[in-house]
Scaffold this motif. Structure first.
Motif, PDB file in Angstrom:
ATOM      1  N   SER A   2       0.846  -1.282  -0.136  1.00 62.25           N
ATOM      2  CA  SER A   2      -0.101  -0.151   0.037  1.00 62.25           C
ATOM      3  C   SER A   2       0.995   1.162  -0.143  1.00 62.25           C
ATOM      4  O   SER A   2       1.978   1.320   0.541  1.00 62.25           O
ATOM      5  N   ASP A   3       0.132   2.364  -0.542  1.00 57.57           N
ATOM      6  CA  ASP A   3       0.821   3.762  -0.527  1.00 57.57           C
ATOM      7  C   ASP A   3       0.422   4.519   0.671  1.00 57.57           C
ATOM      8  O   ASP A   3       0.795   5.468   0.494  1.00 57.57           O
ATOM      9  N   PHE A   4       0.007   3.890   1.603  1.00 58.37           N
ATOM     10  CA  PHE A   4      -0.534   4.627   2.594  1.00 58.37           C
ATOM     11  C   PHE A   4       0.667   4.860   3.677  1.00 58.37           C
ATOM     12  O   PHE A   4       1.391   3.839   4.054  1.00 58.37           O
ATOM     13  N   THR A   5       0.852   5.988   4.108  1.00 60.11           N
ATOM     14  CA  THR A   5       1.787   6.642   5.169  1.00 60.11           C
ATOM     15  C   THR A   5       1.099   7.136   6.223  1.00 60.11           C
ATOM     16  O   THR A   5       0.478   8.318   5.978  1.00 60.11           O
ATOM     17  N   PRO A   6       1.294   6.874   7.329  1.00 55.58           N
ATOM     18  CA  PRO A   6       0.416   7.417   8.538  1.00 55.58           C
ATOM     19  C   PRO A   6       1.344   8.920   8.656  1.00 55.58           C
ATOM     20  O   PRO A   6       2.445   8.974   8.483  1.00 55.58           O
ATOM     21  N   MET A   7       0.686   9.905   8.998  1.00 55.09           N
ATOM     22  CA  MET A   7       0.985  11.245   9.212  1.00 55.09           C
ATOM     23  C   MET A   7       1.540  11.220  10.535  1.00 55.09           C
ATOM     24  O   MET A   7       0.928  10.684  11.588  1.00 55.09           O
ATOM     25  N   PRO A   8       2.901  11.655  10.607  1.00 54.60           N
ATOM     26  CA  PRO A   8       3.576  11.919  12.010  1.00 54.60           C
ATOM     27  C   PRO A   8       2.697  12.677  13.016  1.00 54.60           C
ATOM     28  O   PRO A   8       2.158  13.732  12.487  1.00 54.60           O
ATOM     29  N   TRP A  77       5.895  21.972  -2.561  1.00 51.75           N
ATOM     30  CA  TRP A  77       5.761  23.438  -2.612  1.00 51.75           C
ATOM     31  C   TRP A  77       4.978  23.818  -1.329  1.00 51.75           C
ATOM     32  O   TRP A  77       5.097  25.234  -0.864  1.00 51.75           O
ATOM     33  N   LEU A  78       4.301  22.958  -0.650  1.00 55.88           N
ATOM     34  CA  LEU A  78       3.370  23.455   0.582  1.00 55.88           C
ATOM     35  C   LEU A  78       4.237  23.785   1.707  1.00 55.88           C
ATOM     36  O   LEU A  78       3.971  24.818   2.292  1.00 55.88           O
ATOM     37  N   ARG A  79       5.311  22.993   1.891  1.00 59.06           N
ATOM     38  CA  ARG A  79       6.183  23.485   2.887  1.00 59.06           C
ATOM     39  C   ARG A  79       6.680  24.791   3.029  1.00 59.06           C
ATOM     40  O   ARG A  79       6.870  25.420   3.810  1.00 59.06           O
ATOM     41  N   LYS A  80       7.419  25.233   1.856  1.00 65.49           N
ATOM     42  CA  LYS A  80       7.844  26.382   1.756  1.00 65.49           C
ATOM     43  C   LYS A  80       6.630  27.544   1.800  1.00 65.49           C
ATOM     44  O   LYS A  80       7.053  28.584   2.356  1.00 65.49           O
ATOM     45  N   THR A  81       5.434  27.467   1.167  1.00 69.95           N
ATOM     46  CA  THR A  81       4.501  28.228   1.443  1.00 69.95           C
ATOM     47  C   THR A  81       3.967  28.533   2.760  1.00 69.95           C
ATOM     48  O   THR A  81       3.795  29.569   3.135  1.00 69.95           O
ATOM     49  N   LEU A  97       3.541  32.154  19.072  1.00 70.34           N
ATOM     50  CA  LEU A  97       4.007  30.945  19.434  1.00 70.34           C
ATOM     51  C   LEU A  97       3.326  29.918  18.664  1.00 70.34           C
ATOM     52  O   LEU A  97       4.165  29.051  18.095  1.00 70.34           O
ATOM     53  N   PRO A  98       2.196  29.903  17.934  1.00 74.58           N
ATOM     54  CA  PRO A  98       1.872  28.755  17.032  1.00 74.58           C
ATOM     55  C   PRO A  98       2.658  28.942  15.788  1.00 74.58           C
ATOM     56  O   PRO A  98       3.064  27.940  15.250  1.00 74.58           O
ATOM     57  N   ALA A  99       3.079  30.011  15.293  1.00 76.58           N
ATOM     58  CA  ALA A  99       3.769  30.144  14.031  1.00 76.58           C
ATOM     59  C   ALA A  99       5.211  29.586  14.148  1.00 76.58           C
ATOM     60  O   ALA A  99       5.767  29.159  13.606  1.00 76.58           O
ATOM     61  N   ALA A 100       5.846  29.781  15.465  1.00 74.10           N
ATOM     62  CA  ALA A 100       7.099  29.376  15.993  1.00 74.10           C
ATOM     63  C   ALA A 100       7.223  27.818  15.653  1.00 74.10           C
ATOM     64  O   ALA A 100       8.053  27.282  15.303  1.00 74.10           O
ATOM     65  N   PHE A 101       5.919  27.231  16.329  1.00 73.53           N
ATOM     66  CA  PHE A 101       6.057  26.176  16.159  1.00 73.53           C
ATOM     67  C   PHE A 101       5.882  25.226  15.170  1.00 73.53           C
ATOM     68  O   PHE A 101       6.688  24.300  14.737  1.00 73.53           O
ATOM     69  N   VAL A 102       5.090  25.864  14.219  1.00 69.40           N
ATOM     70  CA  VAL A 102       4.817  25.481  12.994  1.00 69.40           C
ATOM     71  C   VAL A 102       5.984  25.322  12.037  1.00 69.40           C
ATOM     72  O   VAL A 102       6.562  24.648  11.231  1.00 69.40           O
ATOM     73  N   ALA A 103       7.042  26.557  12.237  1.00 66.06           N
ATOM     74  CA  ALA A 103       8.214  26.661  11.402  1.00 66.06           C
ATOM     75  C   ALA A 103       9.000  25.841  11.903  1.00 66.06           C
ATOM     76  O   ALA A 103       9.881  25.160  11.018  1.00 66.06           O
ATOM     77  N   PHE A 104       9.187  25.717  13.061  1.00 68.79           N
ATOM     78  CA  PHE A 104      10.196  24.823  13.997  1.00 68.79           C
ATOM     79  C   PHE A 104       9.845  23.509  13.500  1.00 68.79           C
ATOM     80  O   PHE A 104      10.794  22.454  12.961  1.00 68.79           O
ATOM     81  N   THR A 105       8.866  22.970  13.487  1.00 70.30           N
ATOM     82  CA  THR A 105       8.380  21.594  12.979  1.00 70.30           C
ATOM     83  C   THR A 105       8.561  21.196  11.457  1.00 70.30           C
ATOM     84  O   THR A 105       9.130  20.248  11.258  1.00 70.30           O
ATOM     85  N   LEU A 106       8.134  22.230  10.558  1.00 66.04           N
ATOM     86  CA  LEU A 106       8.358  22.038   9.269  1.00 66.04           C
ATOM     87  C   LEU A 106       9.885  22.172   8.906  1.00 66.04           C
ATOM     88  O   LEU A 106      10.392  21.804   7.711  1.00 66.04           O
ATOM     89  N   THR A 107      10.769  22.574   9.644  1.00 64.02           N
ATOM     90  CA  THR A 107      12.095  22.805   9.365  1.00 64.02           C
ATOM     91  C   THR A 107      12.864  21.762   9.907  1.00 64.02           C
ATOM     92  O   THR A 107      13.957  21.427   9.638  1.00 64.02           O
ATOM     93  N   SER A 108      12.298  20.804  10.633  1.00 65.53           N
ATOM     94  CA  SER A 108      12.710  19.644  11.339  1.00 65.53           C
ATOM     95  C   SER A 108      13.012  18.536  10.467  1.00 65.53           C
ATOM     96  O   SER A 108      12.394  18.522   9.121  1.00 65.53           O
ATOM     97  N   SER A 109      13.591  17.433  10.556  1.00 65.33           N
ATOM     98  CA  SER A 109      13.693  16.242   9.861  1.00 65.33           C
ATOM     99  C   SER A 109      12.511  15.600   9.429  1.00 65.33           C
ATOM    100  O   SER A 109      12.061  15.323   8.314  1.00 65.33           O
ATOM    101  N   GLN A 110      11.398  15.502  10.496  1.00 67.64           N
ATOM    102  CA  GLN A 110      10.466  14.916  10.157  1.00 67.64           C
ATOM    103  C   GLN A 110       9.316  15.677   9.344  1.00 67.64           C
ATOM    104  O   GLN A 110       8.847  15.165   8.558  1.00 67.64           O
ATOM    105  N   GLY A 111       9.612  17.041   9.425  1.00 69.56           N
ATOM    106  CA  GLY A 111       8.852  17.957   8.657  1.00 69.56           C
ATOM    107  C   GLY A 111       9.181  17.854   7.048  1.00 69.56           C
ATOM    108  O   GLY A 111       8.484  17.818   6.396  1.00 69.56           O
ATOM    109  N   ARG A 112      10.711  18.020   7.074  1.00 69.67           N
ATOM    110  CA  ARG A 112      11.111  17.734   5.464  1.00 69.67           C
ATOM    111  C   ARG A 112      10.750  16.505   4.989  1.00 69.67           C
ATOM    112  O   ARG A 112      10.359  16.333   3.907  1.00 69.67           O
ATOM    113  N   ASP A 113      10.667  15.244   5.614  1.00 68.72           N
ATOM    114  CA  ASP A 113      10.604  14.013   5.066  1.00 68.72           C
ATOM    115  C   ASP A 113       9.050  13.890   4.850  1.00 68.72           C
ATOM    116  O   ASP A 113       8.750  13.257   3.803  1.00 68.72           O
TER     117      ASP A 113
END
Length: 122
Positions: A2-8, A77-81, A97-113
């Motif tokens: 299956s192509d199913f990947t659970p969302m982290p 393209w969504l991550r950069k947007t 605070l929410p913006a910093a959390f989102v930015a931090f998570t998206l720039t982490s390895s889990q967010g990039r992956d």
């Protein structure tokens, strides 16, 4: 196979933070636009400033809601947007605070992956 990947879990929390930002931002921006429209008759320039800031504020937060919906599709393209939209919110300290959390998570390895390849999550 299956192509199913659970969302982290971290990405799930990003979606929650995006919805929080979107709903509260649209509500706050709408209130600002309403106040701006109530000041239109006065000749002090406050109405123009309220409207000039309020409409783009609502637009940015509507884009955040759209991005929250699209996270499941794992578009590259969504991550950069999202990162750009988070930077645009820095002047509004309420959402820092929410913006910093989102930015931090998206720039982490889990967010990039997560945004490496496009797949549908069920």
């Amino acid at each position: 196979m299956s192509d199913f990947t659970p969302m982290p879990t971290a990405i799930k929390w990003v979606v929650v933070a995006l919805w929080f930002e979107a709903v509260s931002g649209v509500a706050g921006g709408t209130l600002q636009v309403a106040v701006g429209h109530s000041l239109v008759g006065e000749d002090n320039g406050k109405a123009a400033l309220m409207l000039a800031v309020g409409y783009p504020y609502v637009a940015v937060h509507l884009l955040l809601a759209l991005c929250a919906i699209l996270v499941r599709r794992r578009l590259r393209w969504l991550r950069k947007t999202l990162l750009v939209l988070q930077v645009l919110q820095i002047p509004g300290l309420v959402m820092l605070l929410p913006a910093a959390f989102v930015a931090f998570t998206l720039t982490s390895s889990q967010g990039r992956d997560w945004f490496v390849e496009e797949r549908t999550v069920e």
